[in-house]
Design an enzyme around this catalytic site. Structure first.
Site, PDB file in Angstrom:
ATOM      1  N   ALA A  20       0.837  -1.199   0.000  1.00  0.00           N
ATOM      2  CA  ALA A  20       0.000   0.000   0.000  1.00  0.00           C
ATOM      3  C   ALA A  20       0.869   1.246   0.000  1.00  0.00           C
ATOM      4  O   ALA A  20       2.078   1.180   0.240  1.00  0.00           O
ATOM      5  CB  ALA A  20      -0.915   0.008   1.232  1.00  0.00           C
ATOM      6  N   GLN A  21       0.240   2.382  -0.293  1.00  0.00           N
ATOM      7  CA  GLN A  21       0.932   3.666  -0.171  1.00  0.00           C
ATOM      8  C   GLN A  21       0.022   4.650   0.541  1.00  0.00           C
ATOM      9  O   GLN A  21      -1.201   4.461   0.604  1.00  0.00           O
ATOM     10  CB  GLN A  21       1.365   4.192  -1.533  1.00  0.00           C
ATOM     11  CG  GLN A  21       0.259   4.499  -2.517  1.00  0.00           C
ATOM     12  CD  GLN A  21       0.818   4.744  -3.923  1.00  0.00           C
ATOM     13  OE1 GLN A  21       1.615   3.957  -4.443  1.00  0.00           O
ATOM     14  NE2 GLN A  21       0.414   5.845  -4.538  1.00  0.00           N
TER      15      GLN A  21
ATOM     16  N   ASP B  89       5.074  -5.715  13.635  1.00  0.00           N
ATOM     17  CA  ASP B  89       5.950  -5.175  12.590  1.00  0.00           C
ATOM     18  C   ASP B  89       6.523  -3.807  12.975  1.00  0.00           C
ATOM     19  O   ASP B  89       6.341  -2.822  12.255  1.00  0.00           O
ATOM     20  CB  ASP B  89       5.159  -5.063  11.285  1.00  0.00           C
ATOM     21  CG  ASP B  89       6.054  -4.881  10.063  1.00  0.00           C
ATOM     22  OD1 ASP B  89       7.247  -5.235  10.157  1.00  0.00           O
ATOM     23  OD2 ASP B  89       5.577  -4.390   9.028  1.00  0.00           O
TER      24      ASP B  89
END
Length: 525
Positions: free
Chosen positions: A181-182, A329
Site C-alpha cells: 500500500a501507499q 511489525d
C-alpha cells in the site's frame, strides 16, 4: 544449510541430473523474462486483468525457482566433503549463506510485492543466519509507488464518491510507499488533516500465486534437505500477510491499542475515520514526526535517543507481558518520534495490520521465563522449557533472549566473554540442522511473533545507541508487572493481593540490582 549425511552414489547422480534440468529450465524462463520486459506486468497491475497475466505469473515463479535451485545446489556442493566441525566448514558455510542471501535479495527486488514483504519478514527473524538478516534488511526501505490513476480508482470504488466530493485537497504524491500500500496526505471538508492508506489493486489474487509458489519451493528444499523444514515459516508469513491485507482489522487493532495505552502520555495512535475506511482504504489522523532511527534529527530536536529507546522498549514490554496484544511489525518506518511542548517527545505508532494476541497461559509462562532468565534460575528455566515443549534445548533460551549462557558470571547486559563464546561455539557445532528445525517446530506459535518483534526492537535500540540493559530492564519490569496485575492479583482477598504485590516489588528490586541499577522507587513499577 548443512549436509549431515552422505548420499549414496545413485542418490547423488539422480539429484545432480534432476537439479541441473530444474535449474536450466528455470534459468531459461528467467532469461526470457529479463529480456522481454514488455511481457511482464507492473507489480501493481491486476494479474487477472490482462492477457499478459499467465506470463506474469510464470516469470515471477520462474525467478523464484531459479534462485532457490541455485541456492540448493550451492549449499549441496560447496559443503560436500568438508568436515562439519572444522573452521574451514564454518568459513565455507558463511560464504554460501552470503551468496544465497544475495540471490534472494535480487529475487525480491525483481518480483517486488509480496516477495519484498517475505524478504522483510525473513530479515526480521532472529532464527536465520546473520548473512540473511543483514543482506535482506535493505528491503525495508524499498518500495515503488503505484501510479495515481490506479490509486484513484481504488479510492473511488471503495468510498463511492469522487475525491472532490470528499476532500478539500488531496495530495497525489504519496508521502510513503510500502510493498502492499501507499499513503497520501489529504484535508477533509472540515479542514482536518488526514493520512489515507490505499491498497494496491490486484493484491489478493497475486498473493495466492506467490504464497503457493513459496509453499512449493519450501517443499522442494525439504525434499533435498529433510533436516530443513521451512513450511512453518511460509505458514506464519501467509497468516501475517492475510491479516495485513484487511484494513478493517487494522483499524480495529489500532483502536484496541489506543485503549490499552489510554493512560500512557508518550504513545500516540492515530485516530481512525470510520466513514472513510474500508478493507482496502484506511483513513486516519495525520501525525507528524521523524523516523525513530533518525538519530541526527532527534538530537537536533533536543531529544535524547536513549530516552526514546527506553520509552519504546517499555511500550512493547507492556504489550507483550501485560496486554498480550503485540504489534508484529515495529520496523523504523512504522514508528515516529514527535517533539512535544509539555513533554520531551511522543512516540507515534503506525501500521497496525500485523498483531498477535498471545494465549493467556503462554503470556503468564513467558513472564515467568523472563523473571527466571534475569534471576538465572536454571531449574525454573528447565521447567518452563518442558512446558514450552523444548526441554532438550532449554539451556539455549538464555542465549536467545539475553545473549549469555546460564553459566555466565558477568553482569547481565554485558554479553558473553570471549571464553564463553568459544565454549558456546564448540557446543553448538555438535548440533545437527535437524536439531535446530526440531527446536523451532517445538516452540509455541506465539514465540515466532515475539522473536520477530524482539529482533526489530533490538535493531532500533542499537541504532539509538542505548545500552543493552535498557531492553533487559524493560522486559524484567513488565514481566513482574504482568504477573502482578494479571495472575494472583485479580483473585483472592485484599491481604493476599497486597502480599503478592509486595513480593512482586521485591522481585523487581532484585532484577534491577542484577542489571546494575539501584531500585529507585517503591512505586517504579
Amino acid at each position: 544449510m548443512v549436509m549431515m549425511e552422505k548420499k549414496n552414489g545413485f542418490g547423488k547422480r539422480f539429484f545432480k541430473s534432476s537439479a541441473k534440468v530444474f535449474l536450466v529450465t528455470a534459468t531459461g524462463i528467467a532469461l526470457v523474462a529479463a529480456s522481454n520486459p514488455n511481457l511482464i506486468l507492473s507489480p501493481y497491475d491486476s494479474p487477472f486483468s490482462s492477457i499478459r497475466a499467465p506470463f506474469h505469473a510464470i516469470f515471477r515463479s520462474s525467478r523464484a525457482l531459479h534462485a532457490i535451485a541455485s541456492n540448493v545446489i550451492d549449499y549441496k556442493y560447496s559443503l560436500y566433503g568438508v568436515p562439519p566441525d572444522s573452521d574451514e566448514y564454518f568459513h565455507q558455510l558463511s560464504m554460501v549463506h552470503l551468496r544465497s542471501a544475495r540471490r534472494i535479495l535480487k529475487l525480491c527486488e525483481a518480483n517486488k510485492g509480496f516477495y519484498v514483504k517475505a524478504g522483510q519478514f525473513v530479515a526480521s527473524m532472529r532464527n536465520v543466519p546473520k548473512e540473511y538478516s543483514s543482506t535482506l534488511s535493505s528491503l525495508q526501505d524499498q518500495a515503488i509507488p503505484s501510479p495515481f490513476k490506479a490509486i484513484k480508482e481504488v479510492l473511488v470504488s471503495n468510498l463511492g464518491k469522487s475525491l472532490s466530493e470528499l476532500f478539500l485537497s488531496f495530495d497525489e504524491q504519496p508521502i510513503a510507499a510500502a510493498s502492499i500500500a501507499q499513503v497520501h496526505r489529504a484535508v477533509l471538508k472540515d479542514c482536518q488533516e488526514v493520512a489515507i492508506k490505499v491498497q494496491y489493486p490486484g493484491l489478493e489474487n497475486q498473493m495466492k500465486i506467490d504464497i503457493a509458489t513459496m509453499a512449493i519451493l519450501s517443499k522442494f528444499v525439504a525434499w533435498i534437505f529433510p533436516e530443513y523444514r521451512f513450511e512453518c515459516i511460509v505458514t506464519e508469513f501467509k497468516k501475517a500477510i492475510s491479516l495485513e491485507l484487511d484494513f478493517i482489522q487494522e483499524a480495529k487493532n489500532s483502536e484496541r491499542t489506543a485503549r490499552n495505552f489510554k493512560n500512557n502520555y508518550i504513545l500516540r495512535v492515530p485516530r481512525i475515520f470510520w466513514d472513510l475506511t474500508t478493507s482496502q482504504v484506511l483513513t486516519m489522523q495525520f501525525c507528524r514526526g521523524q523516523k525513530i532511527n533518525d538519530v541526527e534529527s532527534l538530537k537536533k530536536s533536543g531529544i535524547n535517543p536513549t530516552k526514546v529507546a527506553k520509552a519504546l522498549m517499555e511500550i512493547f514490554a507492556e504489550m507483550i507481558f501485560v496486554h498480550g496484544f503485540v504489534h508484529g511489525d515495529p520496523h523504523p518506518g512504522n514508528i515516529l518520534v514527535s517533539p512535544q511542548v509539555h513533554q520531551d517527545f511522543s512516540i507515534v505508532l503506525l501500521d497496525h495490520g500485523i498483531y498477535k494476541e498471545l494465549e493467556e497461559v503462554f503470556r503468564i509462562k513467558y513472564c515467568q521465563l523472563w523473571k527466571a532468565l534475569i534471576l538465572r534460575d536454571s531449574h525454573k528455566i528447565q521447567n518452563l522449557g518442558e512446558q514450552f515443549g523444548v526441554a532438550k534445548y532449554s539451556r539455549y533460551l538464555p542465549v536467545i533472549f539475553t545473549g549469555r549462557t546460564l553459566e555466565s558470571k558477568s553482569t547481565l547486559g554485558r554479553g558473553m566473554s570471549d571464553d564463553e563464546k568459544r565454549k558456546l561455539k564448540l557446543e553448538l557445532s555438535s548440533l545437527r540442522m535437524g536439531d535446530f528445525s526440531s527446536f523451532m517446530e517445538s516452540l509455541p506459535p506465539d514465540f515466532f511473533t515475539i522473536l520477530r518483534t524482539d529482533g526489530l526492537l533490538r535493531s532500533i535500540v542499537s541504532k539509538l545507541g542505548a545500552p543493552h540493559r535498557v531492553r533487559l530492564l524493560a522486559y524484567a519490569k513488565y514481566a513482574i508487572y504482568g504477573l502482578a496485575t494479571k495472575s494472583n492479583v485479580d483473585s483472592g482477598t485484599f491481604v493476599k493481593r497486597t502480599i503478592y504485590r509486595f513480593r512482586s516489588r521485591v522481585s523487581y528490586f532484585q532484577l534491577r540490582a542484577l542489571l546494575g541499577k539501584p531500585a529507585l522507587s517503591l512505586f517504579s513499577i
